[in-house]
Design a protein around this motif. Structure first.
Motif, PDB file in Angstrom:
ATOM      1  N   SER A 182       0.868  -1.183   0.000  1.00 26.80           N
ATOM      2  CA  SER A 182       0.000   0.000   0.000  1.00 26.80           C
ATOM      3  C   SER A 182       0.903   1.232   0.000  1.00 26.80           C
ATOM      4  O   SER A 182       2.084   1.131   0.348  1.00 26.80           O
ATOM      5  N   LEU A 183       0.352   2.377  -0.341  1.00 29.27           N
ATOM      6  CA  LEU A 183       1.157   3.609  -0.355  1.00 29.27           C
ATOM      7  C   LEU A 183       1.769   3.870   1.015  1.00 29.27           C
ATOM      8  O   LEU A 183       2.909   4.298   1.131  1.00 29.27           O
ATOM      9  N   ASP A 184       1.012   3.566   2.059  1.00 32.45           N
ATOM     10  CA  ASP A 184       1.485   3.800   3.417  1.00 32.45           C
ATOM     11  C   ASP A 184       2.645   2.862   3.766  1.00 32.45           C
ATOM     12  O   ASP A 184       3.685   3.298   4.282  1.00 32.45           O
ATOM     13  N   ALA A 185       2.481   1.577   3.454  1.00 36.54           N
ATOM     14  CA  ALA A 185       3.524   0.589   3.753  1.00 36.54           C
ATOM     15  C   ALA A 185       4.783   0.903   2.958  1.00 36.54           C
ATOM     16  O   ALA A 185       5.903   0.811   3.453  1.00 36.54           O
ATOM     17  N   ARG A 186       4.587   1.309   1.720  1.00 38.63           N
ATOM     18  CA  ARG A 186       5.697   1.690   0.855  1.00 38.63           C
ATOM     19  C   ARG A 186       6.432   2.887   1.447  1.00 38.63           C
ATOM     20  O   ARG A 186       7.652   2.943   1.485  1.00 38.63           O
ATOM     21  N   GLY A 187       5.662   3.851   1.936  1.00 41.14           N
ATOM     22  CA  GLY A 187       6.231   5.054   2.535  1.00 41.14           C
ATOM     23  C   GLY A 187       7.157   4.702   3.687  1.00 41.14           C
ATOM     24  O   GLY A 187       8.288   5.190   3.763  1.00 41.14           O
ATOM     25  N   TRP A 188       6.712   3.822   4.574  1.00 36.48           N
ATOM     26  CA  TRP A 188       7.527   3.419   5.724  1.00 36.48           C
ATOM     27  C   TRP A 188       8.843   2.789   5.287  1.00 36.48           C
ATOM     28  O   TRP A 188       9.914   3.130   5.774  1.00 36.48           O
ATOM     29  N   LEU A 189       8.741   1.860   4.350  1.00 37.14           N
ATOM     30  CA  LEU A 189       9.944   1.168   3.883  1.00 37.14           C
ATOM     31  C   LEU A 189      10.949   2.146   3.293  1.00 37.14           C
ATOM     32  O   LEU A 189      12.136   2.122   3.608  1.00 37.14           O
ATOM     33  N   LEU A 190      10.449   3.011   2.422  1.00 34.39           N
ATOM     34  CA  LEU A 190      11.339   3.945   1.745  1.00 34.39           C
ATOM     35  C   LEU A 190      11.911   4.970   2.724  1.00 34.39           C
ATOM     36  O   LEU A 190      13.075   5.350   2.620  1.00 34.39           O
ATOM     37  N   ASP A 191      11.106   5.389   3.675  1.00 32.69           N
ATOM     38  CA  ASP A 191      11.590   6.371   4.645  1.00 32.69           C
ATOM     39  C   ASP A 191      12.683   5.777   5.533  1.00 32.69           C
ATOM     40  O   ASP A 191      13.687   6.437   5.807  1.00 32.69           O
ATOM     41  N   VAL A 192      12.489   4.544   5.969  1.00 31.20           N
ATOM     42  CA  VAL A 192      13.508   3.925   6.823  1.00 31.20           C
ATOM     43  C   VAL A 192      14.793   3.685   6.020  1.00 31.20           C
ATOM     44  O   VAL A 192      15.893   3.947   6.492  1.00 31.20           O
ATOM     45  N   LEU A 193      14.633   3.276   4.773  1.00 34.29           N
ATOM     46  CA  LEU A 193      15.804   3.072   3.917  1.00 34.29           C
ATOM     47  C   LEU A 193      16.550   4.397   3.715  1.00 34.29           C
ATOM     48  O   LEU A 193      17.776   4.459   3.768  1.00 34.29           O
ATOM     49  N   ARG A 194      15.786   5.439   3.514  1.00 33.68           N
ATOM     50  CA  ARG A 194      16.405   6.756   3.305  1.00 33.68           C
ATOM     51  C   ARG A 194      17.117   7.252   4.569  1.00 33.68           C
ATOM     52  O   ARG A 194      18.184   7.855   4.503  1.00 33.68           O
ATOM     53  N   CYS A 195      16.525   6.997   5.722  1.00 37.59           N
ATOM     54  CA  CYS A 195      17.180   7.355   6.993  1.00 37.59           C
ATOM     55  C   CYS A 195      18.530   6.647   7.075  1.00 37.59           C
ATOM     56  O   CYS A 195      19.548   7.261   7.422  1.00 37.59           O
ATOM     57  N   ALA A 196      18.539   5.350   6.746  1.00 33.15           N
ATOM     58  CA  ALA A 196      19.783   4.584   6.817  1.00 33.15           C
ATOM     59  C   ALA A 196      20.808   5.165   5.846  1.00 33.15           C
ATOM     60  O   ALA A 196      21.976   5.358   6.203  1.00 33.15           O
ATOM     61  N   GLU A 197      20.374   5.495   4.641  1.00 31.34           N
ATOM     62  CA  GLU A 197      21.302   6.054   3.640  1.00 31.34           C
ATOM     63  C   GLU A 197      21.832   7.420   4.071  1.00 31.34           C
ATOM     64  O   GLU A 197      22.979   7.758   3.797  1.00 31.34           O
ATOM     65  N   SER A 198      20.971   8.172   4.738  1.00 28.68           N
ATOM     66  CA  SER A 198      21.370   9.541   5.081  1.00 28.68           C
ATOM     67  C   SER A 198      22.509   9.551   6.104  1.00 28.68           C
ATOM     68  O   SER A 198      23.149  10.581   6.306  1.00 28.68           O
ATOM     69  N   LEU A 199      22.758   8.434   6.757  1.00 33.65           N
ATOM     70  CA  LEU A 199      23.890   8.362   7.692  1.00 33.65           C
ATOM     71  C   LEU A 199      25.218   8.432   6.936  1.00 33.65           C
ATOM     72  O   LEU A 199      26.261   8.716   7.504  1.00 33.65           O
ATOM     73  N   GLY A 200      25.158   8.145   5.631  1.00 33.82           N
ATOM     74  CA  GLY A 200      26.318   8.344   4.779  1.00 33.82           C
ATOM     75  C   GLY A 200      27.441   7.335   4.952  1.00 33.82           C
ATOM     76  O   GLY A 200      28.600   7.653   4.723  1.00 33.82           O
ATOM     77  N   LYS A 201      27.114   6.128   5.394  1.00 30.61           N
ATOM     78  CA  LYS A 201      28.152   5.097   5.533  1.00 30.61           C
ATOM     79  C   LYS A 201      27.498   3.730   5.308  1.00 30.61           C
ATOM     80  O   LYS A 201      26.292   3.585   5.499  1.00 30.61           O
ATOM     81  N   PRO A 202      28.289   2.748   4.941  1.00 30.18           N
ATOM     82  CA  PRO A 202      27.695   1.457   4.598  1.00 30.18           C
ATOM     83  C   PRO A 202      27.107   0.716   5.796  1.00 30.18           C
ATOM     84  O   PRO A 202      26.115   0.028   5.676  1.00 30.18           O
ATOM     85  N   GLU A 203      27.736   0.863   6.965  1.00 31.85           N
ATOM     86  CA  GLU A 203      27.228   0.137   8.134  1.00 31.85           C
ATOM     87  C   GLU A 203      26.573   1.091   9.121  1.00 31.85           C
ATOM     88  O   GLU A 203      26.998   2.227   9.272  1.00 31.85           O
ATOM     89  N   PHE A 204      25.541   0.591   9.767  1.00 31.33           N
ATOM     90  CA  PHE A 204      24.843   1.426  10.749  1.00 31.33           C
ATOM     91  C   PHE A 204      24.237   0.540  11.837  1.00 31.33           C
ATOM     92  O   PHE A 204      24.127  -0.678  11.657  1.00 31.33           O
ATOM     93  N   THR A 205      23.866   1.191  12.909  1.00 34.15           N
ATOM     94  CA  THR A 205      23.292   0.419  14.021  1.00 34.15           C
ATOM     95  C   THR A 205      21.823   0.771  14.205  1.00 34.15           C
ATOM     96  O   THR A 205      21.344   1.799  13.720  1.00 34.15           O
ATOM     97  N   LEU A 206      21.145  -0.094  14.921  1.00 38.10           N
ATOM     98  CA  LEU A 206      19.737   0.141  15.234  1.00 38.10           C
ATOM     99  C   LEU A 206      19.578   1.458  16.002  1.00 38.10           C
ATOM    100  O   LEU A 206      18.667   2.232  15.741  1.00 38.10           O
ATOM    101  N   GLU A 207      20.504   1.710  16.915  1.00 31.92           N
ATOM    102  CA  GLU A 207      20.451   2.956  17.689  1.00 31.92           C
ATOM    103  C   GLU A 207      20.470   4.179  16.778  1.00 31.92           C
ATOM    104  O   GLU A 207      19.778   5.163  17.020  1.00 31.92           O
ATOM    105  N   GLU A 208      21.297   4.092  15.744  1.00 30.66           N
ATOM    106  CA  GLU A 208      21.393   5.233  14.819  1.00 30.66           C
ATOM    107  C   GLU A 208      20.073   5.453  14.076  1.00 30.66           C
ATOM    108  O   GLU A 208      19.701   6.586  13.790  1.00 30.66           O
TER     109      GLU A 208
END
Ligand SMILES: [Zn+2]
Length: 255
Positions: A182-208
């Protein structure tokens, strides 16, 4: 595929009109459909609202935007209302973005934002045109490329290099599961992926990622359980091959 525009088209007058003619002719001659791999894309008759090309094999529609310089954070697009309506109806076109070099008259970058990467959040409403304008009151839109995760920018040509077609088709296929969300479910997935990318490094933690809790909470005011929701998205992104679990609470982006 060759990257240069046809000599025969260079007779056109200079300026954006001729650029439009070159780029469209190039797509028609060289671009392939990333969805089914068909070697030809057909052009819609001029002025069809919100789509320029069609794959006659699988019926995927594409809208072409081209410009000299690299695309920045925002891409100017068509009527806001039409964009939103087509998104809600699930028949919005894929966005094909091309940069070309005016000196060598050749394609430098060509990438696609698949239609399933579109969520309401990335379509920005522009100010209505002034009363003095020919189309007074008309409201255009901008596509916020900065809000599209990297997985949603599939390069056919990158920095003047043609990427292997099988890789492009694979990358496309990998994203198709989003169409079932759904548009909503898609939004969540893409937003979380974008948050991870915005950290600007290949590895990240749950805390981040938890650090984005307030940000995500604002985007989805109805959701009281942002942290469990974040973990659920990470799990889903792992199952779909976008991230890997390295160890407990730490992850890696898969490029
Ligand atoms: Zn196709």
């Amino acid at each position: 595929m060759k990257l240069s525009f046809e000599e025969s088209q260079l007779a056109y007058t200079s300026g954006s009109q001729s650029a439009r003619a070159w780029t469209e002719a190039w797509v028609k001659a060289w671009a392939y459909c990333p969805h089914c791999g068909s070697a030809k894309m057909s052009q819609f008759p001029n002025n069809k609202p919100v789509a320029d090309f069609l794959c006659t094999s699988c019926s995927e529609e594409f809208e072409l935007k081209s410009q000299k310089g690299k695309f920045g954070d925002k891409v100017i697009d068509g009527a806001f209302k039409t964009k939103c309506e087509r998104l809600a109806a699930g028949n919005n076109p894929n966005l094909l973005l091309m940069n070309y070099d005016r000196t060598s008259l050749a394609v430098v970058n060509l990438f696609i934002v698949p239609k399933h990467f579109f969520v309401r959040d990335i379509i920005e409403e522009r100010k209505p045109l002034a009363a003095t304008a020919r189309r007074a009151g008309w409201i255009g839109s901008k596509i916020l490329l900065s809000k599209v995760p990297e997985a949603g920018k599939i390069h056919i040509v990158q920095n003047g290099v043609i990427r292997p077609k099988d890789i492009v088709l694979q990358e496309w296929q990998k994203t198709l599961f989003l169409r079932d969300q759904s548009l909503d479910a898609r939004g969540w997935l893409l937003d979380v992926l974008r948050c991870a990318e915005s950290l600007g490094k290949p590895e990240f933690t749950l805390e981040e990622i938890y650090a984005f809790e307030r940000h995500l909470g604002k985007l989805y005011p109805g959701n009281q359980n942002v942290r469990p929701k974040i973990r659920q998205q990470l799990q889903f992104l792992r199952d779909r091959g976008f991230i890997e679990f390295v160890s407990r609470g730490s992850y890696r982006l898969r490029s």
